[in-house]
Scaffold this motif. Structure first.
Motif, PDB file in Angstrom:
ATOM      1  N   PRO A 155       0.814  -1.218   0.000  1.00 46.69           N
ATOM      2  CA  PRO A 155       0.000   0.000   0.000  1.00 46.69           C
ATOM      3  C   PRO A 155       0.850   1.272   0.000  1.00 46.69           C
ATOM      4  N   SER A 156       2.152   1.126   0.064  1.00 51.89           N
ATOM      5  CA  SER A 156       3.058   2.275   0.045  1.00 51.89           C
ATOM      6  C   SER A 156       3.444   2.600  -1.391  1.00 51.89           C
ATOM      7  N   ALA A 157       3.122   3.811  -1.841  1.00 54.72           N
ATOM      8  CA  ALA A 157       3.483   4.220  -3.190  1.00 54.72           C
ATOM      9  C   ALA A 157       4.999   4.250  -3.374  1.00 54.72           C
ATOM     10  N   ALA A 158       5.711   4.769  -2.378  1.00 58.55           N
ATOM     11  CA  ALA A 158       7.167   4.881  -2.480  1.00 58.55           C
ATOM     12  C   ALA A 158       7.814   3.505  -2.581  1.00 58.55           C
ATOM     13  N   LEU A 159       7.372   2.570  -1.736  1.00 55.87           N
ATOM     14  CA  LEU A 159       7.943   1.217  -1.763  1.00 55.87           C
ATOM     15  C   LEU A 159       7.599   0.519  -3.067  1.00 55.87           C
ATOM     16  N   THR A 160       6.388   0.711  -3.541  1.00 52.81           N
ATOM     17  CA  THR A 160       5.983   0.106  -4.814  1.00 52.81           C
ATOM     18  C   THR A 160       6.888   0.560  -5.947  1.00 52.81           C
ATOM     19  N   LEU A 161       7.129   1.861  -6.045  1.00 46.45           N
ATOM     20  CA  LEU A 161       7.975   2.370  -7.120  1.00 46.45           C
ATOM     21  C   LEU A 161       9.434   1.944  -6.941  1.00 46.45           C
ATOM     22  N   GLU A 162       9.880   1.860  -5.706  1.00 44.60           N
ATOM     23  CA  GLU A 162      11.245   1.397  -5.433  1.00 44.60           C
ATOM     24  C   GLU A 162      11.447  -0.026  -5.949  1.00 44.60           C
ATOM     25  N   ARG A 163      10.417  -0.837  -5.850  1.00 46.37           N
ATOM     26  CA  ARG A 163      10.491  -2.221  -6.337  1.00 46.37           C
ATOM     27  C   ARG A 163      10.190  -2.324  -7.824  1.00 46.37           C
ATOM     28  N   PHE A 164       9.371  -1.418  -8.317  1.00 49.65           N
ATOM     29  CA  PHE A 164       8.851  -1.494  -9.680  1.00 49.65           C
ATOM     30  C   PHE A 164       9.908  -1.211 -10.740  1.00 49.65           C
ATOM     31  N   TRP A 165      10.638  -0.100 -10.594  1.00 45.15           N
ATOM     32  CA  TRP A 165      11.556   0.299 -11.656  1.00 45.15           C
ATOM     33  C   TRP A 165      12.666  -0.720 -11.901  1.00 45.15           C
ATOM     34  N   PRO A 166      13.264  -1.359 -10.888  1.00 46.10           N
ATOM     35  CA  PRO A 166      14.272  -2.375 -11.191  1.00 46.10           C
ATOM     36  C   PRO A 166      13.728  -3.558 -12.001  1.00 46.10           C
ATOM     37  N   VAL A 167      12.480  -3.922 -11.763  1.00 43.87           N
ATOM     38  CA  VAL A 167      11.865  -5.008 -12.535  1.00 43.87           C
ATOM     39  C   VAL A 167      11.699  -4.590 -13.992  1.00 43.87           C
ATOM     40  N   ILE A 168      11.237  -3.360 -14.197  1.00 44.67           N
ATOM     41  CA  ILE A 168      11.083  -2.841 -15.556  1.00 44.67           C
ATOM     42  C   ILE A 168      12.443  -2.786 -16.262  1.00 44.67           C
ATOM     43  N   ASP A 169      13.455  -2.297 -15.568  1.00 43.70           N
ATOM     44  CA  ASP A 169      14.775  -2.137 -16.176  1.00 43.70           C
ATOM     45  C   ASP A 169      15.449  -3.491 -16.441  1.00 43.70           C
ATOM     46  N   ARG A 170      15.198  -4.479 -15.582  1.00 45.09           N
ATOM     47  CA  ARG A 170      15.739  -5.822 -15.830  1.00 45.09           C
ATOM     48  C   ARG A 170      15.148  -6.395 -17.111  1.00 45.09           C
ATOM     49  N   TRP A 171      13.844  -6.231 -17.282  1.00 46.14           N
ATOM     50  CA  TRP A 171      13.191  -6.724 -18.501  1.00 46.14           C
ATOM     51  C   TRP A 171      13.771  -6.028 -19.729  1.00 46.14           C
ATOM     52  N   ARG A 172      13.934  -4.709 -19.658  1.00 50.08           N
ATOM     53  CA  ARG A 172      14.438  -3.960 -20.800  1.00 50.08           C
ATOM     54  C   ARG A 172      15.869  -4.379 -21.151  1.00 50.08           C
ATOM     55  N   ALA A 173      16.706  -4.567 -20.144  1.00 48.65           N
ATOM     56  CA  ALA A 173      18.091  -4.969 -20.378  1.00 48.65           C
ATOM     57  C   ALA A 173      18.151  -6.343 -21.026  1.00 48.65           C
ATOM     58  N   ALA A 174      17.272  -7.241 -20.615  1.00 43.34           N
ATOM     59  CA  ALA A 174      17.263  -8.587 -21.199  1.00 43.34           C
ATOM     60  C   ALA A 174      16.780  -8.549 -22.643  1.00 43.34           C
ATOM     61  N   VAL A 175      15.758  -7.771 -22.911  1.00 41.49           N
ATOM     62  CA  VAL A 175      15.242  -7.659 -24.277  1.00 41.49           C
ATOM     63  C   VAL A 175      16.311  -7.105 -25.211  1.00 41.49           C
ATOM     64  N   ALA A 176      17.149  -6.212 -24.707  1.00 44.61           N
ATOM     65  CA  ALA A 176      18.202  -5.616 -25.538  1.00 44.61           C
ATOM     66  C   ALA A 176      19.215  -6.637 -26.039  1.00 44.61           C
ATOM     67  N   THR A 177      19.264  -7.814 -25.433  1.00 47.55           N
ATOM     68  CA  THR A 177      20.224  -8.855 -25.835  1.00 47.55           C
ATOM     69  C   THR A 177      19.660  -9.824 -26.870  1.00 47.55           C
ATOM     70  N   VAL A 178      18.397  -9.688 -27.189  1.00 47.46           N
ATOM     71  CA  VAL A 178      17.735 -10.650 -28.066  1.00 47.46           C
ATOM     72  C   VAL A 178      18.258 -10.528 -29.503  1.00 47.46           C
ATOM     73  N   THR A 179      18.465 -11.660 -30.146  1.00 51.75           N
ATOM     74  CA  THR A 179      18.951 -11.678 -31.528  1.00 51.75           C
ATOM     75  C   THR A 179      17.780 -11.591 -32.512  1.00 51.75           C
ATOM     76  N   GLU A 180      18.115 -11.357 -33.783  1.00 53.98           N
ATOM     77  CA  GLU A 180      17.083 -11.315 -34.815  1.00 53.98           C
ATOM     78  C   GLU A 180      16.342 -12.650 -34.890  1.00 53.98           C
TER      79      GLU A 180
END
Length: 234
Positions: A155-180
């Motif tokens: 229920p904490s907005a601050a804690l939610t965002l603290e946890r949220f952005w690393p998950v988003i960034d992990r997904w983005r970093a992994a997608v960047a490694t994908v081959t054609e």
């Protein structure tokens, strides 16, 4: 900016993420949980959920109603059928009955009114959080964790965002490694809720971008309405 498929998808996502982070600055708990209309879906304590399929591993769960296909997705169901997906498989993907899919495929004329409940900022962030956590797990991880059990909602907005952005960034970093070849691979993602196992990964990434963009746009509008509400009441 790259002009290849992956470069364009990543550039689109990066711009959306940058705008979203700015728009979420200063989010407080009251606004995060604000219900702007009756019968909203939100984040609630276990045992206080107002929907039959609320989920989450901890004390706080995310509302989820009876499985159905909203009117806004009728065209997607038609595309799935046109692409050769069986009615039974479509029904399984959407967690609805075969009869419901047949009803939608037989529908003609204007779409039915969309009665999807309004959802809070907490719900929308929670929805994105577990989807991107699951999207990473079922494409790059061990492909075994249930996405609906991966995020301990707060229920904490601050804690939610603290946890949220690393998950988003992990997904983005992994997608960047994908081959054609991986972008073209059907079933590269085995995410269990939806059509990922039947789609090329390029379509999965494009769908994830769309999900992020449209939910963040909705969150931005809710923030505008909250600010207007506070001003009018003041």
């Amino acid at each position: 900016m790259g002009t290849d498929r992956l470069g364009l998808l990543l550039e689109q996502f990066d711009k959306a993420r940058e705008m979203a982070e700015v728009r979420l600055t200063g989010l407080g708990d009251e606004e995060y949980l604000w219900e702007p209309a009756p019968d909203c879906w939100s984040l609630r304590r276990r045992g206080e959920a107002v929907t039959p399929r609320a989920f989450g591993p901890g004390e706080w769960v995310l509302d989820l109603g009876v499985a159905d296909i909203p009117a806004s997705e009728y065209a997607e169901v038609a595309r799935q059928a046109a692409d050769g997906m069986t009615v039974a498989k479509i029904a399984d993907d959407w967690s609805v009955s075969v009869e419901r899919v047949e009803q939608i495929l037989a529908h003609t004329g204007e779409p039915e009114p969309d009665t999807t409940p309004i959802t809070t900022i907490a719900w929308r962030l929670g929805h994105l959080h577990f989807q991107f956590a699951g999207g990473w797990e079922w494409a790059f991880g061990e492909r075994r964790q249930d996405p609906k059990r991966m995020v301990d909602f707060s229920p904490s907005a601050a804690l939610t965002l603290e946890r949220f952005w690393p998950v988003i960034d992990r997904w983005r970093a992994a997608v960047a490694t994908v081959t054609e070849d991986q972008l073209d691979a059907i079933g590269f993602s085995q995410y269990p809720y939806g059509s990922d196992p039947d789609d090329p990964y390029a379509a999965v990434v494009a769908g994830a971008n769309l999900e992020f963009i449209h939910h963040m746009a909705e969150i931005a509008l809710l923030r505008d309405l909250w600010r207007a509400r506070v001003v009018s009441e003041g």
